[in-house]
Each structure stands twice: as structure tokens, then as C-alpha cells.
Design a protein around this motif. Structure first.
Motif, PDB file in Angstrom:
ATOM      1  N   ASP A 101      20.476 127.962  31.131  1.00 21.81           N
ATOM      2  CA  ASP A 101      20.280 129.111  30.648  1.00 21.81           C
ATOM      3  C   ASP A 101      20.955 130.299  31.226  1.00 21.81           C
ATOM      4  OD1 ASP A 101      19.272 131.225  29.065  1.00 21.81           O
ATOM      5  OD2 ASP A 101      17.268 131.184  29.730  1.00 21.81           O
ATOM      6  N   SER A 103      21.717 132.942  29.453  1.00 24.39           N
ATOM      7  CA  SER A 103      21.375 134.342  28.255  1.00 24.39           C
ATOM      8  C   SER A 103      21.479 135.465  29.071  1.00 24.39           C
ATOM      9  CB  SER A 103      20.062 133.959  27.664  1.00 24.39           C
ATOM     10  OG  SER A 103      19.217 134.023  28.390  1.00 24.39           O
ATOM     11  N   CYS A 106      24.854 137.282  29.538  1.00 21.21           N
ATOM     12  CA  CYS A 106      25.540 137.387  28.002  1.00 21.21           C
ATOM     13  C   CYS A 106      25.629 138.817  27.480  1.00 21.21           C
ATOM     14  CB  CYS A 106      25.205 136.370  27.020  1.00 21.21           C
ATOM     15  SG  CYS A 106      25.215 134.611  27.482  1.00 21.21           S
ATOM     16  N   GLN A 111      26.467 134.277  22.792  1.00 19.37           N
ATOM     17  CA  GLN A 111      25.571 133.144  23.148  1.00 19.37           C
ATOM     18  C   GLN A 111      26.087 132.870  24.356  1.00 19.37           C
ATOM     19  OE1 GLN A 111      22.934 132.520  21.212  1.00 19.37           O
ATOM     20  NE2 GLN A 111      23.873 134.383  19.891  1.00 19.37           N
ATOM     21  N   GLN A 112      27.100 132.922  24.933  1.00 17.83           N
ATOM     22  CA  GLN A 112      27.359 132.420  26.307  1.00 17.83           C
ATOM     23  C   GLN A 112      28.241 133.717  27.068  1.00 17.83           C
ATOM     24  OE1 GLN A 112      28.798 130.086  23.628  1.00 17.83           O
ATOM     25  NE2 GLN A 112      26.802 129.189  23.508  1.00 17.83           N
TER      26      GLN A 112
END
Length: 341
Positions: A101, A103, A106, A111-112
Motif C-alpha cells: 500500500d 497510497s 501518491c 493511484q501510484q
């Protein structure tokens, strides 16, 4: 004791080229990870370069690894330049394999995390001397609360898709940490992190001026000063000095983004009745009053140091999540300097 997060630091994008991409991270478990790259939603074909992972201590919950992939052979298979390249990290040790994860690193709408491989170096970000309690100043020499690396994150967000203005790379030319000038609140936080990661501390090989404690646990500030002097360390700072590998490791993990989410306690308050107590003692024994007065003077001096650095230290701590995001989205090059060593 709370469980450690899997990621202790990173990911940090390091060297990126048309034929090679490197991403560094530190984990609390032995890693079995794959780096995957994407451009315009399509997965890029890569060759995985086997890179060793190192456990930082026989029983330590700290592993560092450099994930590296290369492009397929042939010039036409080079990685795309001047385009956003997103990445994922797959954890093969989980059952079934899953992606880490990421997140929290980001930027808005993504999203990445991502980076660019610049064809030409347009904008180069430069930084040096990341001292937690050092005053952070802008280009007009005015005090700013935020770490400058966090402000760089605002620029990345603003120019996220603008390759000419988004930083091509970040150069941190030295003093990634200050080993020789560590305020007590930071030292306390590092001790907490050492206790979480290293189940065994490193004992001093012999007594140093009567001090026989374990490095990383239970050393008072005055003990550190005596050890520093006895060892010939040249720092003139009256603040603490990192002495063990464990403490150095903890400091790097902290300044790289504080993924353990440890909190600083930077308040130092004098008791309001100290002067009145001193007056009463002076009537009984001037010698005792002198000793207490010296102690109060020391406390006042320490308080001035704390108050002077409090805003900078708090701003540094508050900015670490933004710094973590910057390092995950810009190719970053670092070197040691004197305060590290």
C-alpha cells in the motif's frame, strides 16, 4: 508494544535511466519484492536485476534493499523518457502475493507514485543540511515553518504533468542527518524507535569515565558528553551525539519520513515557583543556594535552546509525511557529509 509497519522507510526513487530504474526501501521483515513499472496504463516489460537485501543486525527488524529493473535489450526497448512512469511493488511473501500500500506517497489524483526519466535536465532541485531543529529559511532569508523538501512537494503537485517544470531530479549534497547535534526530544524519539527495531542493544566495550551503560538505552545527556569527549569526537555542540549504529539507523529512518509515526514531545517548562524556592534556600545556606542557582541557570539555558528551536523542530516533524512523498516521486541522489560521519 505496537507492531512495526512493514515499510520503515521509502520507497525512495534513486537512480533512473533509459535502461535502468532503482528504488530503495527499508522493511521490518525480510523482503521478497518485485518492482513493476507502468506508462500510460500499460505495464512495461522489464528484466529484474537480483539485488541483495541486508539485515541491519542479527536479530534486528530492519532490512534494506534496492529494487532494480532493467529494460529489455535493444535501443527500441528503452524506458520512455519525459513521461510519467508509475510503479508498484509486489510483496511475494504474502499469501497470496499482493501489492504494498503506497497510497500515502501518491499525489492528488494518482493511484501510484511516479517519476520521470528526463531526456534533458530542465529543473534540478537541490538541498543540503537537514537539521531537525535548524531554522528553515526561504530565498529571502525569512523564517518558514515547513521543511523545504515539503515545499518542493507543492511544486511537484502543481507541475505534476509538466515535465519542463517538474523537477528532473533531486540532489541532497550532504548532511542528510546531524549525528553531532541532536536535541533531547529527538533523542528520546530515537530511543523509542531503537527499542522497537533492535531487540538487542550494543554494550560499551569498557567503562568510559565511569559510564557503563548500553549504547542506545539509558544514557543521560551528561554521559553522552563525557563519552563524546573521551572518544575524541570534535563536535562543539552541547546537544546529544548519536553513538551507536542503532541510533544512526533510527535517525535516518526518522528523517526519511517517520513511517513509524512516532511523536515528538518538545515542551520544556520551568516551575513558576523556582525563584521563590531559591530565595528561601539562600536564607538557610548560601552554598546550597548557589548550587541550586547553577542548576536553575542550566535549566533556563536549556529552555532558551528549546524555545529557539521549537518552531523549527515542530515544522520539521509536521513536514515528514510530505517529505516521504517527495522522495517516492523524484529521482533522489544523496551523499554523506561531515555531520553524517
Amino acid at each position: 508494544m505496537e507492531a512495526l509497519p512493514y515499510l520503515l522507510a521509502g520507497p525512495i526513487v534513486r537512480r533512473v535511466e533509459k535502461k535502468s530504474v532503482c528504488v530503495w526501501l527499508a522493511s521490518s521483515e525480510k523482503p521478497d519484492l518485485n518492482l513493476e513499472l507502468f506508462c500510460n496504463g500499460a505495464k512495461l516489460e522489464t528484466r529484474i536485476v537480483k539485488s541483495p537485501s541486508f539485515q541491519m543486525g542479527k536479530n534486528a527488524s530492519l532490512w534494506v534493499t534496492l529494487l532494480r529493473v532493467k529494460s529489455l535489450r535493444g535501443k527500441k526497448n528503452n524506458f520512455p523518457v519525459d513521461q510519467l512512469i508509475h510503479y508498484k511493488i509486489q510483496n511475494n511473501a504474502s499469501n497470496p502475493p499482493s501489492y504494498l500500500d503506497l497510497s500515502d506517497v501518491c499525489y492528488d489524483g494518482e493511484q501510484q507514485p511516479s517519476f520521470i526519466i528526463p531526456d534533458t535536465l530542465n529543473t534540478i532541485a537541490f538541498g543540503s543540511c537537514r537539521k531537525p531543529h535548524g531554522f528553515s529559511q526561504n530565498d529571502r532569508d525569512k523564517f518558514q515553518k515547513s521543511d523545504s523538501l515539503a515545499l518542493l512537494g507543492q511544486q511537484i503537485q502543481t507541475y505534476f504533468h509538466d515535465v519542463s517544470n517538474r523537477p528532473s531530479l533531486l540532489c541532497l549534497s550532504g548532511d542528510q542527518i546531524y549525528a553531532d547535534d541532536v536535541l533531547d526530544p529527538v533523542m528520546d524519539l530515537l530511543q523509542e524507535q531503537v527499542g522497537l527495531i533492535f531487540p538487542e542493544s550494543i554494550a560499551l566495550p569498557e567503562k568510559v569515565d565511569g559510564v557503563n551503560s548500553e549504547l542506545g538505552f539509558g544514557l543521560l545527556p551528561e554521559d553522552r558528553q563525557r563519552i563524546k569527549k573521551k572518544s575524541g569526537l570534535s563536535s562543539s555542540s552541547k546537544n546529544g551525539h548519536l553513538l551507536s549504529f542503532n541510533e544512526y539507523a533510527a535517525m535516518y529512518l526518522y528523517v526519511f519520513g517517520n513511517r513509524c509515526n512516532l511523536s515528538l514531545n518538545i515542551d520544556l517548562d520551568l516551575e513558576d515557583d523556582c525563584p521563590q524556592v531559591l530565595d528561601l534556600v539562600n536564607k538557610v545556606s548560601p552554598n546550597i543556594a548557589k548550587t541550586i542557582g547553577n542548576l536553575i541557570g542550566f535549566i533556563k539555558e536549556r529552555e532558551e535552546d528549546y524555545k529557539k528551536a521549537e518552531k523549527s523542530l515542530q515544522g520539521f516533524a509536521d513536514s515528514l509525511s510530505d517529505v516521504r512523498k517527495v522522495l517516492a516521486n523524484v529521482s533522489t541522489y544523496m551523499v554523506f557529509d561531515d555531520h553524517d560521519v
